[in-house]
Design an enzyme around this catalytic site. Structure first.
Site, PDB file in Angstrom:
ATOM      1  N   ASN A  44      26.119 -51.905 -40.503  1.00 10.95           N
ATOM      2  CA  ASN A  44      25.022 -52.875 -40.434  1.00 10.95           C
ATOM      3  C   ASN A  44      25.227 -54.060 -41.375  1.00 10.95           C
ATOM      4  OD1 ASN A  44      23.611 -51.699 -38.380  1.00 10.95           O
ATOM      5  ND2 ASN A  44      22.260 -50.520 -39.703  1.00 10.95           N
ATOM      6  N   HIS A  81      24.237 -41.564 -41.263  1.00  7.31           N
ATOM      7  CA  HIS A  81      23.803 -42.669 -40.402  1.00  7.31           C
ATOM      8  C   HIS A  81      24.543 -42.661 -39.062  1.00  7.31           C
ATOM      9  CE1 HIS A  81      23.343 -47.242 -39.670  1.00  7.31           C
ATOM     10  NE2 HIS A  81      22.318 -46.587 -39.180  1.00  7.31           N
ATOM     11  N   SER A  84      18.701 -46.877 -41.601  1.00  5.40           N
ATOM     12  CA  SER A  84      19.745 -47.887 -41.410  1.00  5.40           C
ATOM     13  C   SER A  84      19.794 -48.854 -42.576  1.00  5.40           C
ATOM     14  CB  SER A  84      19.540 -48.644 -40.098  1.00  5.40           C
ATOM     15  OG  SER A  84      18.204 -49.013 -39.951  1.00  5.40           O
ATOM     16  N   GLU A 138      28.262 -42.620 -40.595  1.00  2.70           N
ATOM     17  CA  GLU A 138      28.473 -43.051 -41.980  1.00  2.70           C
ATOM     18  C   GLU A 138      27.833 -42.006 -42.898  1.00  2.70           C
ATOM     19  OE1 GLU A 138      28.415 -47.924 -41.665  1.00  2.70           O
ATOM     20  OE2 GLU A 138      26.501 -46.873 -41.670  1.00  2.70           O
TER      21      GLU A 138
HETATM   22  N1  3HC Z   1      23.859 -40.454 -23.113  1.00  3.41           N
HETATM   23  C1  3HC Z   1      24.909 -40.024 -22.420  1.00  3.41           C
HETATM   24  N2  3HC Z   1      25.784 -40.848 -21.803  1.00  3.41           N
HETATM   25  C2  3HC Z   1      25.540 -42.160 -21.894  1.00  3.41           C
HETATM   26  C3  3HC Z   1      24.462 -42.691 -22.604  1.00  3.41           C
HETATM   27  C4  3HC Z   1      23.585 -41.776 -23.230  1.00  3.41           C
HETATM   28  N3  3HC Z   1      22.518 -42.163 -23.935  1.00  3.41           N
HETATM   29  N4  3HC Z   1      24.495 -44.043 -22.522  1.00  3.41           N
HETATM   30  C5  3HC Z   1      25.570 -44.353 -21.786  1.00  3.41           C
HETATM   31  N5  3HC Z   1      26.188 -43.232 -21.395  1.00  3.41           N
HETATM   32  C6  3HC Z   1      27.393 -43.117 -20.575  1.00  3.41           C
HETATM   33  C7  3HC Z   1      27.127 -43.498 -19.136  1.00  3.41           C
HETATM   34  O1  3HC Z   1      26.683 -42.415 -18.379  1.00  3.41           O
HETATM   35  C8  3HC Z   1      28.487 -43.983 -18.662  1.00  3.41           C
HETATM   36  O2  3HC Z   1      29.244 -42.882 -18.261  1.00  3.41           O
HETATM   37  P1  3HC Z   1      30.385 -43.078 -17.135  1.00  3.41           P
HETATM   38  O3  3HC Z   1      31.485 -43.842 -17.818  1.00  3.41           O
HETATM   39  O4  3HC Z   1      30.768 -41.698 -16.769  1.00  3.41           O
HETATM   40  O5  3HC Z   1      29.734 -43.840 -16.030  1.00  3.41           O
HETATM   41  C9  3HC Z   1      29.125 -44.525 -19.953  1.00  3.41           C
HETATM   42  O6  3HC Z   1      28.354 -44.054 -21.034  1.00  3.41           O
HETATM   43  C10 3HC Z   1      29.104 -46.019 -19.956  1.00  3.41           C
HETATM   44  O7  3HC Z   1      27.759 -46.443 -19.792  1.00  3.41           O
HETATM   45  P2  3HC Z   1      27.333 -47.639 -18.844  1.00  3.41           P
HETATM   46  O8  3HC Z   1      28.256 -47.730 -17.679  1.00  3.41           O
HETATM   47  O9  3HC Z   1      25.862 -47.492 -18.581  1.00  3.41           O
HETATM   48  O10 3HC Z   1      27.442 -48.935 -19.740  1.00  3.41           O
HETATM   49  P3  3HC Z   1      28.567 -49.397 -20.724  1.00  3.41           P
HETATM   50  O11 3HC Z   1      29.932 -49.168 -20.196  1.00  3.41           O
HETATM   51  O12 3HC Z   1      28.181 -50.769 -21.154  1.00  3.41           O
HETATM   52  O13 3HC Z   1      28.404 -48.460 -21.999  1.00  3.41           O
HETATM   53  C11 3HC Z   1      27.460 -48.343 -24.144  1.00  3.41           C
HETATM   54  C12 3HC Z   1      27.202 -48.324 -22.640  1.00  3.41           C
HETATM   55  C13 3HC Z   1      28.180 -47.052 -24.553  1.00  3.41           C
HETATM   56  C14 3HC Z   1      26.076 -48.360 -24.788  1.00  3.41           C
HETATM   57  C15 3HC Z   1      28.330 -49.589 -24.511  1.00  3.41           C
HETATM   58  O14 3HC Z   1      27.781 -50.745 -23.947  1.00  3.41           O
HETATM   59  C16 3HC Z   1      28.436 -49.813 -26.007  1.00  3.41           C
HETATM   60  O15 3HC Z   1      29.226 -49.183 -26.677  1.00  3.41           O
HETATM   61  N6  3HC Z   1      27.635 -50.763 -26.544  1.00  3.41           N
HETATM   62  C17 3HC Z   1      27.602 -51.071 -27.963  1.00  3.41           C
HETATM   63  C18 3HC Z   1      26.643 -50.145 -28.648  1.00  3.41           C
HETATM   64  C19 3HC Z   1      26.599 -50.378 -30.122  1.00  3.41           C
HETATM   65  O16 3HC Z   1      27.186 -51.302 -30.672  1.00  3.41           O
HETATM   66  N7  3HC Z   1      25.853 -49.515 -30.820  1.00  3.41           N
HETATM   67  C20 3HC Z   1      25.642 -49.612 -32.230  1.00  3.41           C
HETATM   68  C21 3HC Z   1      24.371 -50.318 -32.501  1.00  3.41           C
HETATM   69  S1  3HC Z   1      24.027 -50.472 -34.214  1.00  3.41           S
HETATM   70  C22 3HC Z   1      23.197 -49.082 -34.591  1.00  3.41           C
HETATM   71  O17 3HC Z   1      22.917 -48.226 -33.793  1.00  3.41           O
HETATM   72  C23 3HC Z   1      22.819 -48.926 -36.033  1.00  3.41           C
HETATM   73  C24 3HC Z   1      21.353 -48.914 -36.271  1.00  3.41           C
HETATM   74  O18 3HC Z   1      21.138 -48.582 -37.629  1.00  3.41           O
HETATM   75  C25 3HC Z   1      20.701 -50.260 -35.981  1.00  3.41           C
END
Ligand code: 3HC
Length: 309
Positions: free
Chosen positions: A215, A165, A144, A177
């Protein structure tokens, strides 16, 4: 360009000229990101070898992939649970595991690294595997914040080396990315664009710059949220609600910090602070440093800015 080495000129082989179709993938690192990458590659018809240090780690990785696949299946095959179960089984059967990367990379078209964020460890691993991988094999890092160019220079295949990424949770986040160093060949880049599309993700391209696109924008935003909270201007709960309801973000900054892992964010910000200590966006945070020192990394350890069951 100083970082275009003589070794790089030698590495510009015939393999660099041809775009390759990626079918066999090795993923190094069975943590959250590596498991997610293995999962999405297998789901889209690739054969995958997932590598980590011990069989216990790999067993945990396979379990977490299975859990995630079940969530995907529940949605994708809502009307046909039998088809869902067979989707889970088929996908899992495309993923084998190994504790010996050197013995598996020879048959891979792509090696994606998602191990610990330590440049020296990554460089040593890539340098070693370079000797065992086939000539056409593309090496990629999911780092990252570390420099892709440095990793590429540890190998003799700088033209077949790039950043790839992914975002957490990998099965859900649609972006990848692709980081092009000055030495990454156009064919390597195109092969990775095709691979990214084949696994159902959207590729964007970025130069090898700190934090790439996401990031570089996201981490200063998260750090600003912490500073707002540390000054006592608003509670973390209200900051989270504000960004969800006022800006339409799926998670507030503190929820996201805990989700990504405070150790990960601290590692990124400490690296940037070292690089440019006067930049106000790159200042470390006392509250985050304290939580990390107490091993409260967020969701994965049960506590970060919030507590988890
Ligand atoms: N695998 C499969 N399905 C998943 C999952 C996983 N790991 N995590 C969540 N889901 C599915 C759930 O089953 C749910 O399905 P449904 O709609 O059929 O019920 C759906 O996704 C939505 O999940 P939740 O209801 O549990 O919760 P949310 O609606 O809040 O969604 C989320 C979860 C997709 C994580 C959403 O909150 C989100 O997009 N959050 C932001 C994440 C983000 O910004 N990520 C980037 C971080 S930065 C990074 O990674 C870079 C690194 O370098 C630091």
């Amino acid at each position: 360009m100083a970082f275009v080495t003589r070794q790089f000129v030698r590495s510009m082989s015939s393999a660099a000229a041809k775009k390759i179709v990626i079918k066999h993938v090795t993923v190094l690192g069975g943590g959250l990101m590596g498991s997610g990458i293995a999962q999405v590659a297998a789901t889209s018809g690739h054969t995958v070898v997932l590598v980590d240090q011990t069989d216990e780690i790999l067993a945990k990785s396979k379990k977490s992939i299975e859990e995630s696949l079940k969530k995907v299946a529940k949605k994708k095959f809502a009307e046909d649970p039998k088809a869902g179960a067979s989707f889970v089984e088929k996908t899992l059967s495309s993923i084998t595991t190994s504790t010996d990367a050197a013995s598996v990379v020879h048959s891979s078209d792509l090696v994606v690294e998602a191990i610990v964020e330590n440049l020296q460890v990554k460089n040593e691993l890539f340098q070693r595997l370079d000797k065992f991988a086939a000539e056409h094999t593309i090496f990629a890092s999911n780092t990252s914040s570390l420099q892709i160019t440095s990793m590429a220079n540890a190998t003799t295949r700088q033209d077949r080396f790039a950043g790839l990424h992914f975002f957490n949770p990998v099965p859900m986040m649609k972006l990848v990315e692709i980081i092009k160093t000055p030495m990454t060949s156009q064919k390597t880049f195109e092969s990775l664009v095709d691979f990214t599309k084949a696994i159902g993700k959207h590729p964007v391209s970025c130069k090898d710059t700190p934090g790439f696109i996401v990031n570089r924008l996201l981490v200063p935003y998260l750090m600003e949220a912490i500073r707002l909270y540390e000054r006592g201007d608003a509670s973390k709960e209200d900051i989270d609600i504000a960004m969800k309801l006022g800006a339409g973000y799926p998670m507030g900054p503190f929820e996201l910090l805990d989700y990504v892992g405070l150790d990960t964010t601290k590692f990124i910000i400490d690296g940037w602070h070292e690089m440019d200590s006067k930049n106000p966006l790159f200042q470390p945070s006392q509250s985050m440093n304290k939580l990390v020192a107490e091993k409260k990394f967020g969701k994965k350890t049960g506590e970060g800015y919030y507590k988890y069951k």
